[in-house]
Design a protein around this motif. Structure first.
Motif, short mmCIF file in Angstrom:
data_model
loop_
_atom_site.label_atom_id
_atom_site.label_comp_id
_atom_site.label_asym_id
_atom_site.label_seq_id
_atom_site.Cartn_x
_atom_site.Cartn_y
_atom_site.Cartn_z
N GLN A 191 -11.18 1.47 -9.60
CA GLN A 191 -12.27 1.75 -8.65
C GLN A 191 -11.76 2.61 -7.48
O GLN A 191 -10.63 2.45 -7.04
N ARG A 227 -4.12 6.65 -9.54
CA ARG A 227 -4.27 5.59 -10.54
C ARG A 227 -2.96 5.40 -11.32
O ARG A 227 -2.56 4.28 -11.60
N ASP A 264 -12.70 4.27 -3.49
CA ASP A 264 -13.48 3.95 -2.30
C ASP A 264 -13.11 4.97 -1.21
O ASP A 264 -12.11 4.80 -0.51
N LEU A 318 -0.49 3.33 -9.43
CA LEU A 318 -0.81 1.89 -9.47
C LEU A 318 -0.39 1.27 -10.80
O LEU A 318 0.13 0.15 -10.84
N PHE A 377 -9.33 5.26 -1.00
CA PHE A 377 -8.64 4.05 -1.45
C PHE A 377 -8.80 3.96 -2.96
O PHE A 377 -9.92 4.09 -3.47
N GLN A 397 -0.92 -3.00 -4.83
CA GLN A 397 -2.31 -3.36 -4.58
C GLN A 397 -3.25 -2.19 -4.27
O GLN A 397 -4.41 -2.20 -4.67
N VAL A 398 -2.78 -1.21 -3.51
CA VAL A 398 -3.67 -0.10 -3.12
C VAL A 398 -2.86 1.21 -3.05
O VAL A 398 -1.73 1.21 -2.56
N LEU A 429 -8.89 -6.53 3.26
CA LEU A 429 -8.32 -6.67 1.91
C LEU A 429 -7.11 -7.60 1.92
O LEU A 429 -6.92 -8.41 1.02
N TYR A 471 -7.88 1.43 -6.30
CA TYR A 471 -7.48 0.04 -6.59
C TYR A 471 -6.99 -0.09 -8.04
O TYR A 471 -7.35 0.73 -8.89
N PRO A 472 -6.27 -1.17 -8.34
CA PRO A 472 -5.76 -1.35 -9.71
C PRO A 472 -6.87 -1.39 -10.77
O PRO A 472 -6.64 -1.02 -11.92
N SER A 473 -8.08 -1.80 -10.37
CA SER A 473 -9.19 -1.80 -11.33
C SER A 473 -9.60 -0.38 -11.71
O SER A 473 -10.40 -0.17 -12.62
N ILE A 533 0.86 -1.18 0.00
CA ILE A 533 0.00 0.00 0.00
C ILE A 533 0.90 1.23 0.00
O ILE A 533 1.77 1.36 0.86
#
Ligand code: PAZ
Length: 295
Positions: free
Chosen positions: A256, A225, A258, A228, A250, A234-235, A284, A252-254, A209
């Motif tokens: 997304q 982003r 949060d 990543l 937060f 991972q985060v 997670l 994420y690699p997708s 992280i």
């Protein structure tokens, strides 16, 4: 307990190995905390430094311990430490009673509880201090290499504020820069990014992280982003300097996102956002371990 000296490689290797052996049944977190210092001279009198006092790292370490982790607390020397962090200004809490001349201590709410917690968890907490940027980069690498065999059980939480700029060793003047030479012009070079190498070569199976700090909200998500994408971890937890104690996001690699924001009720109860951050990361991380172990 609170005075440390900078350790040499063999000492780090021994300490980290002993620590991992002693805590072989726990999840292990490496937490980086506080700011790095960049010298302007070889015989350094002046430095470039940053604002970070290490609140994020010290508080998060308390919550990792509370959640069962053993923590390597890799911190800027003299920055805030878990448990003692609230009691740094001891002199301001001491008054002399005018009648009998005795010293009276006030405002130490929570001191006994913090000392008890420290005693409970001290075997699961390893302090390793750094001061300058080059120590940070080198020592983090040494620590991670030792912890690499832990595979997915290793969590790396990069909360330290690491300088993006430095003066290359070969360009550093040996002696104190003289003001008699007039205005000072500095040429700062970009610090080589270590995260990519860490993630792909040193600890390829760990749960990593990183934090992204900005002051301009409009670029925070894009910068997180792209970190990543570049480093493949991972985060990324994005935060804005002025609001970092109340909200983070937060990423994420997708792609997304949060967000976590403290409610008024949580703020009134003196909760700290690191409790929410670490609770979420634990979930997670456990999911990450079970996916990696099923492969
Ligand atoms: O040390 P602190 O609690 O005052 O601040 C924490 C922080 C803002 C340094 C941390 O949350 C962070 O964003 N670290 C990474 C900074 C960066 O290199 O982008």
């Amino acid at each position: 307990m609170f005075h440390h000296e900078i350790l040499h490689d063999p000492q780090i290797v021994t300490k980290v190995n002993e620590f991992i052996n002693r805590n072989k049944d726990s999840l292990i977190a490496i937490v980086t905390s506080g700011g790095t210092r960049v010298p302007l001279e070889k015989n350094a009198v002046r430095f470039i430094d940053n604002f970070s006092m290490g609140n994020r790292g010290a508080i998060s370490t308390e919550w990792f311990l509370e959640n069962g982790y053993a923590v390597v607390f890799f911190h800027r020397e003299e920055s805030l430490k878990p448990y003692s962090r609230k009691f740094m200004h001891i002199f301001e809490h001491l008054q002399v009673n005018e009648e009998d001349g005795k010293v009276v201590a006030t405002g130490f709410d929570g001191l006994a509880e913090s000392i008890t917690k420290y005693n409970t968890y001290k075997n699961r907490l390893l302090y390793i201090p750094f001061t300058d940027l080059d120590q940070y980069m080198h020592m983090l690498d040494v620590i991670c290499k030792q912890a690499c065999p832990l595979g997915p059980r290793l969590l790396i939480y990069l909360a330290a504020a690491v300088s993006d700029f430095y003066i290359k060793r070969e360009e550093l003047p040996t002696h104190k820069i003289q003001s008699t030479n007039g205005d000072l012009q500095l040429k700062l070079s970009l610090v080589p990014k270590m995260l990519e190498r860490l993630v792909s070569n040193v600890v390829p199976n760990a749960f990593v992280i990183s934090f992204k700090l900005e002051t301009d909200e409009s670029i925070l998500i894009d910068k997180s982003r792209s970190a990543l994408e570049k480093y493949g971890h991972q985060v990324v937890i994005g935060n804005i300097l002025s609001t970092r104690k109340r909200k983070v996001v937060f990423v994420y690699p997708s792609g997304q996102v949060d967000p976590i924001e403290m409610s008024d009720d949580q703020i009134a109860k003196h909760m700290e956002i690191e409790e929410l951050i670490v609770d979420k990361l634990k979930v997670l991380h456990e999911k990450f371990i079970s996916i990696r172990n099923s492969k």
